[in-house]
Design a protein around this motif. Structure first.
Motif, PDB file in Angstrom:
ATOM      1  N   GLU A 182      53.036  23.909 -32.516  1.00 23.61           N
ATOM      2  CA  GLU A 182      52.994  23.473 -31.121  1.00 23.61           C
ATOM      3  C   GLU A 182      51.828  24.120 -30.401  1.00 23.61           C
ATOM      4  O   GLU A 182      51.590  25.305 -30.545  1.00 23.61           O
ATOM      5  CB  GLU A 182      54.282  23.861 -30.401  1.00 23.61           C
ATOM      6  CG  GLU A 182      55.386  22.867 -30.679  1.00 23.61           C
ATOM      7  CD  GLU A 182      56.647  23.219 -29.915  1.00 23.61           C
ATOM      8  OE1 GLU A 182      56.521  23.741 -28.789  1.00 23.61           O
ATOM      9  OE2 GLU A 182      57.733  22.987 -30.468  1.00 23.61           O
ATOM     10  N   TYR A 183      51.124  23.325 -29.613  1.00 23.62           N
ATOM     11  CA  TYR A 183      50.010  23.848 -28.832  1.00 23.62           C
ATOM     12  C   TYR A 183      50.196  23.355 -27.407  1.00 23.62           C
ATOM     13  O   TYR A 183      49.722  22.299 -27.018  1.00 23.62           O
ATOM     14  CB  TYR A 183      48.682  23.374 -29.436  1.00 23.62           C
ATOM     15  CG  TYR A 183      47.491  23.937 -28.702  1.00 23.62           C
ATOM     16  CD1 TYR A 183      47.242  25.305 -28.701  1.00 23.62           C
ATOM     17  CD2 TYR A 183      46.639  23.113 -27.996  1.00 23.62           C
ATOM     18  CE1 TYR A 183      46.166  25.828 -28.018  1.00 23.62           C
ATOM     19  CE2 TYR A 183      45.552  23.633 -27.304  1.00 23.62           C
ATOM     20  CZ  TYR A 183      45.331  24.989 -27.315  1.00 23.62           C
ATOM     21  OH  TYR A 183      44.267  25.503 -26.628  1.00 23.62           O
ATOM     22  N   SER A 200      38.187  30.176 -31.507  1.00 28.86           N
ATOM     23  CA  SER A 200      39.391  29.705 -32.202  1.00 28.86           C
ATOM     24  C   SER A 200      39.137  29.659 -33.693  1.00 28.86           C
ATOM     25  O   SER A 200      39.960  30.087 -34.504  1.00 28.86           O
ATOM     26  CB  SER A 200      39.781  28.296 -31.734  1.00 28.86           C
ATOM     27  OG  SER A 200      40.038  28.280 -30.362  1.00 28.86           O
ATOM     28  N   TYR A 231      48.324  33.272 -26.392  1.00 29.31           N
ATOM     29  CA  TYR A 231      47.595  32.009 -26.395  1.00 29.31           C
ATOM     30  C   TYR A 231      48.067  31.204 -27.613  1.00 29.31           C
ATOM     31  O   TYR A 231      47.949  31.675 -28.747  1.00 29.31           O
ATOM     32  CB  TYR A 231      46.094  32.296 -26.476  1.00 29.31           C
ATOM     33  CG  TYR A 231      45.230  31.067 -26.586  1.00 29.31           C
ATOM     34  CD1 TYR A 231      45.360  30.021 -25.677  1.00 29.31           C
ATOM     35  CD2 TYR A 231      44.291  30.930 -27.602  1.00 29.31           C
ATOM     36  CE1 TYR A 231      44.568  28.889 -25.780  1.00 29.31           C
ATOM     37  CE2 TYR A 231      43.496  29.809 -27.705  1.00 29.31           C
ATOM     38  CZ  TYR A 231      43.640  28.786 -26.794  1.00 29.31           C
ATOM     39  OH  TYR A 231      42.865  27.663 -26.907  1.00 29.31           O
ATOM     40  N   ALA A 271      50.332  28.512 -33.309  1.00 27.93           N
ATOM     41  CA  ALA A 271      50.184  27.216 -33.988  1.00 27.93           C
ATOM     42  C   ALA A 271      49.486  27.415 -35.331  1.00 27.93           C
ATOM     43  O   ALA A 271      49.893  26.821 -36.347  1.00 27.93           O
ATOM     44  CB  ALA A 271      49.392  26.249 -33.114  1.00 27.93           C
ATOM     45  N   LYS A 273      47.441  16.045 -32.705  1.00 29.28           N
ATOM     46  CA  LYS A 273      47.953  17.380 -32.373  1.00 29.28           C
ATOM     47  C   LYS A 273      47.215  18.446 -33.182  1.00 29.28           C
ATOM     48  O   LYS A 273      46.814  19.484 -32.638  1.00 29.28           O
ATOM     49  CB  LYS A 273      49.453  17.466 -32.646  1.00 29.28           C
ATOM     50  CG  LYS A 273      50.050  18.817 -32.253  1.00 29.28           C
ATOM     51  CD  LYS A 273      51.542  18.897 -32.464  1.00 29.28           C
ATOM     52  CE  LYS A 273      51.883  19.104 -33.917  1.00 29.28           C
ATOM     53  NZ  LYS A 273      53.337  19.241 -34.156  1.00 29.28           N
ATOM     54  N   SER A 299      44.032  19.042 -31.689  1.00 27.87           N
ATOM     55  CA  SER A 299      44.139  19.736 -30.396  1.00 27.87           C
ATOM     56  C   SER A 299      44.207  21.254 -30.574  1.00 27.87           C
ATOM     57  O   SER A 299      43.787  22.001 -29.693  1.00 27.87           O
ATOM     58  CB  SER A 299      45.351  19.242 -29.605  1.00 27.87           C
ATOM     59  OG  SER A 299      46.543  19.864 -30.059  1.00 27.87           O
ATOM     60  N   ILE A 300      44.721  21.706 -31.705  1.00 25.58           N
ATOM     61  CA  ILE A 300      44.811  23.150 -31.943  1.00 25.58           C
ATOM     62  C   ILE A 300      43.401  23.743 -32.053  1.00 25.58           C
ATOM     63  O   ILE A 300      43.171  24.907 -31.759  1.00 25.58           O
ATOM     64  CB  ILE A 300      45.689  23.446 -33.185  1.00 25.58           C
ATOM     65  CG1 ILE A 300      47.115  22.941 -32.918  1.00 25.58           C
ATOM     66  CG2 ILE A 300      45.707  24.927 -33.536  1.00 25.58           C
ATOM     67  CD1 ILE A 300      48.039  22.967 -34.116  1.00 25.58           C
ATOM     68  N   ASN A 301      42.445  22.906 -32.454  1.00 28.84           N
ATOM     69  CA  ASN A 301      41.027  23.308 -32.439  1.00 28.84           C
ATOM     70  C   ASN A 301      40.316  22.816 -31.184  1.00 28.84           C
ATOM     71  O   ASN A 301      39.090  22.748 -31.159  1.00 28.84           O
ATOM     72  CB  ASN A 301      40.313  22.733 -33.652  1.00 28.84           C
ATOM     73  CG  ASN A 301      40.878  23.277 -34.932  1.00 28.84           C
ATOM     74  OD1 ASN A 301      40.895  24.479 -35.133  1.00 28.84           O
ATOM     75  ND2 ASN A 301      41.381  22.405 -35.788  1.00 28.84           N
ATOM     76  N   LEU A 302      41.060  22.392 -30.172  1.00 26.63           N
ATOM     77  CA  LEU A 302      40.521  21.869 -28.910  1.00 26.63           C
ATOM     78  C   LEU A 302      39.877  20.493 -29.098  1.00 26.63           C
ATOM     79  O   LEU A 302      40.490  19.486 -28.788  1.00 26.63           O
ATOM     80  CB  LEU A 302      39.550  22.839 -28.237  1.00 26.63           C
ATOM     81  CG  LEU A 302      40.158  24.056 -27.542  1.00 26.63           C
ATOM     82  CD1 LEU A 302      41.387  23.744 -26.731  1.00 26.63           C
ATOM     83  CD2 LEU A 302      40.410  25.242 -28.418  1.00 26.63           C
TER      84      LEU A 302
END
Lengths: 460, 460
Positions: free
Chosen positions: A15-16, A135, A160, A165, B311, B314-317
């Motif tokens: 989950e992010y 990241s 964060y 995740a 998703k 998204s964890i890596n933006l």
């Protein structure tokens, strides 16, 4: 045909929250024509924060080097032109070629010098890896050391969520330790011991501790003594340290200053605690999130261990070259006497002063609202806001009470913030994280809207 | 303190030969002052291949948008200026902001239109993810679907080792299938069935088949019929297809043309085989490796499955924004009538003609050497060269015989190529992969050096 059943359970579980349910709903509303204020993510340029000119001038010239052969009049500052020429002399292939896996060597040398200038300690360019944002740096380290589901990393609560995740994706264990809300979100030795001991009791093998300083989502700046305590703790338990220091330029409180883990460890003459520290151009006064620029500095690991990190990086070829050059520019800003120096200082000061003012504005205004309190942010770009809700707002079906609150806030006002449950919070407490990036006037307006919403949401 | 014992066994086991032992030795020699010719990696700009001007003009303007308010004389083509303005109108926050996790929407729309124009089929922008190069696209898919060490992906032998390295990191199983060297490296139905059946017999669960077309390291271009066969095979066994199509513009043989899996599948009216296809700006005639620009198009998966890919992203933006814009420019080149159209056509044609000539030069020259044979590359940037070694060169201790050969070649001549064992090869055969990126004259010189070396290495 692949369906949700085809997805790895690790990914399903990951989950992010920063880009989770609330943000997805905000995007839906925006597509329907609603005005949304995205306070969910530290993305300064979306709030009209301007990039630093010297950075963009040099990158612009590097993208199109033919310009350097032309008469450019006063389109660029003279030092930007000479810098671009200097870079291309060392890297005639330009931005279009893969670099070494660990990154272009003169950039790594400049990063080492930056650390040396910042902290007065030595830094080895051959222990630096340039990455696509911080990241990616953190993910590289975690991928390298997590072996199985008994391996754990100590993560702050709140944290964060990229960390949790990533741990979920790697199948490792996130060992939460509570930050001390009553004490400006500093780390607390007792809480660290409790968390460590509980993990060991459950058969978990703690490998490292992650510390985010200045804090995300807390906005806290750790004291020198607090960092010393953490290093002693790590050494005692044979833990590596992951020091997320991407907000090192974002210090607002007069009583706070940034101390890097590398510097404190050097002062303590400790050389047997492995340290991985991350920095990025996405934050600070640059806010260059879109350039995915960052670095990882590694201290106190064996050569063979470090070589494995480089191998891992090589499987992805290398970090993007524009980002690598952006990192170079971050660590070598204009000097006094350079044509763009005055402008650089002006831009930097304006952005940092503005953030400083806004950290106070939001903190003080929020603390005036009944049922809301917050540690006034000393750094970073966030406030982690404590909310008190009446009993009847706590029994929310299928959704955490703080998430229900944030969703209602979004639907009512268009303000998008992230529920505390996405970062973790002490049981019995509820929070949300907001950035303080919108313009000053907008922040006062936001707080007003929030106050009205909160009053309504908590009244019977 | 962390040492090699702290490293995950998965990472320890992962190998990426393109930047492996031979390349590391080449870099050592270079630091000692030796001239090295890096034929190990498809990195065109290091061989003085120039970037396309229109791409760099627009990126240059996007980095420093203040230029657009100035009198630029004839520094930029007029269409580059209007393009930069058009982009910034849709994206006023510029290159410094995170985008949506899946990438900027107008870029995804342009990619969908590019696929539609290329293949005459429909493409959904909301099934496209912009990535930091195609490697990242492939890794996203594999991370999403590999659940445990019984899950397998069928990979060609020889293959591009990013795939096997990623599978090793994920703890999944690489199921090799042999490409048919005697038949221009096409896929062979019998070999596919054998490989699949063997895997199932070992308790492995094959999830997908990866196909690289045009081929890396083979330089082969798959025929329409061959692709049809693969799709039928995938459908029969309920496999998804990962189609690595990054060399789609690099077709040299008159008798070959590029057929995308998406197009062939559409022709076959098949809608129940999940397809993930990758493209990139690192190859083609752009060679923009350093910009880490690429996309993933996904077909025939459920909405929920796709949401999990987003998703993960998204964890890596998000992918780096410069790379996203580079992808936009790749899929929307200048049109006839645009100020930079003639130059674009000239640059593109020169690069592709040069590569075409060199594919023939290297293929024909190599085939004249005793003990060396090669399928003349029909596409991509590589030749996978078959070498015959005498008995006494096969008993190499601690090193594969082809690796010993490549190491000796490097030490003797400074030519850096990658041993076939890094890609996989049929037992009893030995190969190396070389690019044909050096300039024409250099290639003839290289082949001459190789011939001398080979004669010496294989004589008693």
């Amino acid at each position: 045909m692949l369906t949700i059943e085809s997805i790895s359970p690790k990914l399903l579980k990951a989950e992010y929250a920063v880009r989770g349910r609330i943000t997805i709903r905000a995007q839906e509303l925006e597509r329907q024509g609603r005005k949304i204020t995205y306070c969910n993510i530290g993305n300064p340029h979306t709030f009209n924060q301007k990039p630093l000119s010297y950075v963009r001038e040099v990158l612009s010239l590097l993208e199109f080097p033919q310009l350097l052969e032309k008469d450019l009049g006063d389109l660029f500052h003279s030092d930007s032109i000479s810098r671009a020429k200097h870079i291309l002399k060392q890297m005639p292939e330009g931005l279009g070629a893969y670099s070494e896996s660990s990154g272009v060597s003169f950039v790594r040398e400049a990063v080492a010098k930056f650390i040396n200038n910042r902290d007065g300690i030595s830094s080895n360019p051959d222990r630096i890896i340039l990455t696509d944002g911080a990241s990616k740096a953190a993910q590289t380290v975690l991928t390298a050391i997590i072996k199985n589901d008994k391996d754990g990393i100590m993560l702050p609560i709140p944290q964060y969520p990229m960390y949790s995740a990533t741990m979920t994706l790697l199948g490792g264990h996130s060992i939460g330790y509570y930050l001390d809300e009553e004490n400006h979100w500093q780390l607390n030795e007792h809480a660290l011991h409790t968390s460590y001991a509980n993990a060991v009791k459950q058969g978990i093998n703690p490998l490292a501790i992650t510390v985010i300083n200045p804090g995300n989502p807390t906005g806290a700046v750790l004291s020198y003594e607090n960092i010393k305590m953490i290093i002693y703790f790590a050494r005692k338990h044979n833990l590596a340290i992951l020091a997320d220091e991407v907000y090192q330029e974002n210090i607002y409180s007069k009583s706070s200053s940034f101390h890097s883990f590398a510097k404190v460890m050097d002062d303590m003459k400790i050389k047997d605690v492995s340290l991985f520290s991350f920095h990025s151009m996405s934050k600070g006064f640059y806010g260059e999130c879109g350039h995915r620029s960052g670095y990882l500095e590694v201290r106190n690991v064996s050569d063979e261990m470090f070589a494995q990190l480089v191998k891992l990086q090589s499987i992805n070829l290398c970090a993007n070259l524009v980002g690598q050059m952006a990192t170079y520019l971050m660590v070598t800003p204009p000097h006094p006497g350079d044509a763009s120096y005055e402008l650089y200082i002006h831009e930097r000061t304006s952005i940092l002063n503005d953030l400083k003012e806004k950290s106070l504005i939001i903190g003080e205004a929020l603390n005036k609202i009944d049922g809301i309190k917050v540690n006034i942010p000393e750094g970073a770009m966030y406030a982690f806001v404590n909310i008190t809700l009446p009993e009847y707002r706590l029994n929310t079906a299928d959704i955490a009470p703080d998430e229900a609150y944030c969703l209602a806030l979004l639907e009512k006002t268009g303000i998008c913030v992230v529920p505390g449950s996405g970062f973790g919070q002490h049981p019995g407490t509820l929070h949300f994280r907001t950035t303080f990036l919108p313009p000053k006037e907008a922040i006062l307006e936001l707080v007003q809207q929030l106050e009205n919403f909160h009053r309504e949401y908590t009244s019977n």
